[in-house]
Design a protein around this motif. Structure first.
Motif, PDB file in Angstrom:
ATOM      1  N   TYR A  21       0.839  -1.196   0.000  1.00  0.00           N
ATOM      2  CA  TYR A  21       0.000   0.000   0.000  1.00  0.00           C
ATOM      3  C   TYR A  21       0.878   1.252   0.000  1.00  0.00           C
ATOM      4  O   TYR A  21       1.789   1.381   0.816  1.00  0.00           O
ATOM      5  CB  TYR A  21      -0.930  -0.012   1.209  1.00  0.00           C
TER       6      TYR A  21
ATOM      7  N   ARG B 169       0.977   5.639  -0.537  1.00  0.00           N
ATOM      8  CA  ARG B 169       0.286   6.922  -0.667  1.00  0.00           C
ATOM      9  C   ARG B 169       1.312   8.049  -0.670  1.00  0.00           C
ATOM     10  O   ARG B 169       2.474   7.866  -0.295  1.00  0.00           O
ATOM     11  CB  ARG B 169      -0.708   7.122   0.466  1.00  0.00           C
TER      12      ARG B 169
ATOM     13  N   SER C  39       1.181  11.201  -9.854  1.00  0.00           N
ATOM     14  CA  SER C  39       0.845   9.970 -10.577  1.00  0.00           C
ATOM     15  C   SER C  39       1.323   8.785  -9.748  1.00  0.00           C
ATOM     16  O   SER C  39       2.514   8.667  -9.433  1.00  0.00           O
ATOM     17  CB  SER C  39       1.507   9.943 -11.956  1.00  0.00           C
ATOM     18  N   LEU C  40       0.397   7.889  -9.399  1.00  0.00           N
ATOM     19  CA  LEU C  40       0.696   6.731  -8.558  1.00  0.00           C
ATOM     20  C   LEU C  40       0.972   5.498  -9.417  1.00  0.00           C
ATOM     21  O   LEU C  40       0.619   5.469 -10.607  1.00  0.00           O
ATOM     22  CB  LEU C  40      -0.466   6.480  -7.603  1.00  0.00           C
TER      23      LEU C  40
ATOM     24  N   SER D 254      -0.434   2.701  -9.772  1.00  0.00           N
ATOM     25  CA  SER D 254      -1.571   1.979 -10.339  1.00  0.00           C
ATOM     26  C   SER D 254      -1.888   2.409 -11.759  1.00  0.00           C
ATOM     27  O   SER D 254      -2.621   1.729 -12.475  1.00  0.00           O
ATOM     28  CB  SER D 254      -2.807   2.191  -9.462  1.00  0.00           C
TER      29      SER D 254
ATOM     30  N   ALA E 139      -3.549   5.112 -12.585  1.00  0.00           N
ATOM     31  CA  ALA E 139      -4.757   5.920 -12.646  1.00  0.00           C
ATOM     32  C   ALA E 139      -4.400   7.345 -13.047  1.00  0.00           C
ATOM     33  O   ALA E 139      -3.231   7.735 -13.070  1.00  0.00           O
ATOM     34  CB  ALA E 139      -5.456   5.909 -11.285  1.00  0.00           C
TER      35      ALA E 139
ATOM     36  N   THR F 221      -3.002  11.274  -0.514  1.00  0.00           N
ATOM     37  CA  THR F 221      -3.814  10.453  -1.402  1.00  0.00           C
ATOM     38  C   THR F 221      -4.393   9.271  -0.633  1.00  0.00           C
ATOM     39  O   THR F 221      -3.949   8.947   0.466  1.00  0.00           O
ATOM     40  CB  THR F 221      -2.986   9.916  -2.578  1.00  0.00           C
TER      41      THR F 221
ATOM     42  N   ASP G 264      -2.790   3.506  -2.493  1.00  0.00           N
ATOM     43  CA  ASP G 264      -2.747   2.834  -3.780  1.00  0.00           C
ATOM     44  C   ASP G 264      -2.378   1.368  -3.545  1.00  0.00           C
ATOM     45  O   ASP G 264      -1.462   1.065  -2.768  1.00  0.00           O
ATOM     46  CB  ASP G 264      -1.695   3.516  -4.670  1.00  0.00           C
TER      47      ASP G 264
ATOM     48  N   VAL H 208      -0.661  -1.845  -4.736  1.00  0.00           N
ATOM     49  CA  VAL H 208       0.413  -2.165  -5.690  1.00  0.00           C
ATOM     50  C   VAL H 208       0.726  -3.654  -5.621  1.00  0.00           C
ATOM     51  O   VAL H 208       0.970  -4.195  -4.542  1.00  0.00           O
ATOM     52  CB  VAL H 208       1.682  -1.340  -5.383  1.00  0.00           C
TER      53      VAL H 208
ATOM     54  N   ASP I  76      -7.800   2.937  -2.426  1.00  0.00           N
ATOM     55  CA  ASP I  76      -8.323   3.168  -3.770  1.00  0.00           C
ATOM     56  C   ASP I  76      -8.535   1.782  -4.391  1.00  0.00           C
ATOM     57  O   ASP I  76      -7.750   1.327  -5.224  1.00  0.00           O
ATOM     58  CB  ASP I  76      -7.328   3.986  -4.605  1.00  0.00           C
ATOM     59  N   TRP I  77      -9.600   1.139  -3.948  1.00  0.00           N
ATOM     60  CA  TRP I  77      -9.881  -0.227  -4.401  1.00  0.00           C
ATOM     61  C   TRP I  77     -11.380  -0.498  -4.293  1.00  0.00           C
ATOM     62  O   TRP I  77     -11.972  -0.151  -3.271  1.00  0.00           O
ATOM     63  CB  TRP I  77      -9.114  -1.236  -3.534  1.00  0.00           C
TER      64      TRP I  77
ATOM     65  N   ARG J 203     -10.187  -0.254  -8.377  1.00  0.00           N
ATOM     66  CA  ARG J 203      -9.617   0.887  -9.078  1.00  0.00           C
ATOM     67  C   ARG J 203     -10.717   1.833  -9.525  1.00  0.00           C
ATOM     68  O   ARG J 203     -11.719   1.435 -10.092  1.00  0.00           O
ATOM     69  CB  ARG J 203      -8.859   0.417 -10.336  1.00  0.00           C
TER      70      ARG J 203
END
Length: 251
Positions: A53, A55, A67-68, A70, A72, A83, A86, A88, A245-246, A248
């Motif tokens: 995880y 952020r 920009s992460l 994932s 997105a 954030t 994310d 990963v 963030d799941w 996505r």
């Protein structure tokens, strides 16, 4: 008497009279098992067990376009904001881009998600340097067991030169205030379970005390992160509820 989960034998006349009741009672365990999957669905789709995880926390005074891993769409991250976490998968780069450029990472950060990062929560704090570049400092909190009856509180210490301490606010008596965290070294994280109660916290670096932060009333099973930043002479305490963030794009 017919007990739940067991159909007792009865004389024929009694059986005829109790047939409907017996059928309902004996079917109850079947209904319970059938609803188990429905109960699980209340929690929604769960992230994979091998996830890391990540952020980003913006410690600058500028809004950053982040920009992460994932993939997105970039997120406009305001000053002091963080954030969502994310998700990963192993083998995926943990590189984050800020304003389309990769920030300068500090030593010790993992370049790729893998066995060593599974379950960990990595918070990447970004700052804008005088030279106009983005600098990033990562802190990883190891995976921790969860307690469904309690909430989890985590402290990430980004304050250089500060032996991190967090206590309940007590005007004029900080030295005697109940301590939540102490001796959290810079660039380290510590977690603990707490009862789901509301409280007001302050961060303490030596003799310097931060402005108070009101902790929301957390529900059992929830997780909340505290971020200690700033110079040791002027500590700043921020916090955010840990959200994923799941799936996505669900947020």
């Amino acid at each position: 008497m017919i007990r739940k989960g067991h159909c007792a034998s009865k004389p024929l006349s009694a059986t005829l009279r109790l047939l409907a009741l017996a059928t309902a009672v004996c079917a109850a365990p079947i209904a319970a098992y059938a609803s188990a999957d429905d109960v699980a669905s209340l929690y929604g789709p769960q992230p994979p067990a091998d996830a890391t995880y990540l952020r980003v926390l913006n410690l600058s005074t500028l809004t950053a376009k982040v920009s992460l891993p994932s993939g997105a769409r970039p997120v406009d991250l305001g000053p002091g904001a963080a954030t969502a976490l994310d998700v990963v998968r192993p083998g995926t780069s943990l590189q984050v881009k800020v304003d389309a450029l990769a920030p300068v990472l500090q030593a010790g950060s993992a370049p790729v998600a893998g066995p060593d990062t599974v379950g960990a929560t990595i918070t990447l704090a970004i700052e804008h340097t005088e030279a106009g570049a983005w600098r990033a400092v990562p802190i990883a909190a190891p995976a921790a067991s969860t307690d469904a009856l309690r909430a989890q509180l985590r402290l990430f210490n980004f304050a250089e030169g500060c032996d991190g301490k967090v206590a309940l606010e007590r005007t004029g008596a900080q030295s005697g205030a109940p301590v939540v965290f102490e001796h959290v070294a810079p660039r380290h994280a510590l977690a603990r379970s707490i009862n789901p109660v509301a409280a007001t916290l302050v961060a303490i670096c030596g003799d310097a005390v931060s402005a108070p932060l009101a902790l929301p009333r957390l529900a059992a099973g929830q997780s909340y992160s505290l971020f200690l930043s700033g110079p040791a002479s002027r500590p700043v305490l921020r916090g955010v509820l840990d959200t994923l963030d799941w799936p996505r794009g669900a947020r």
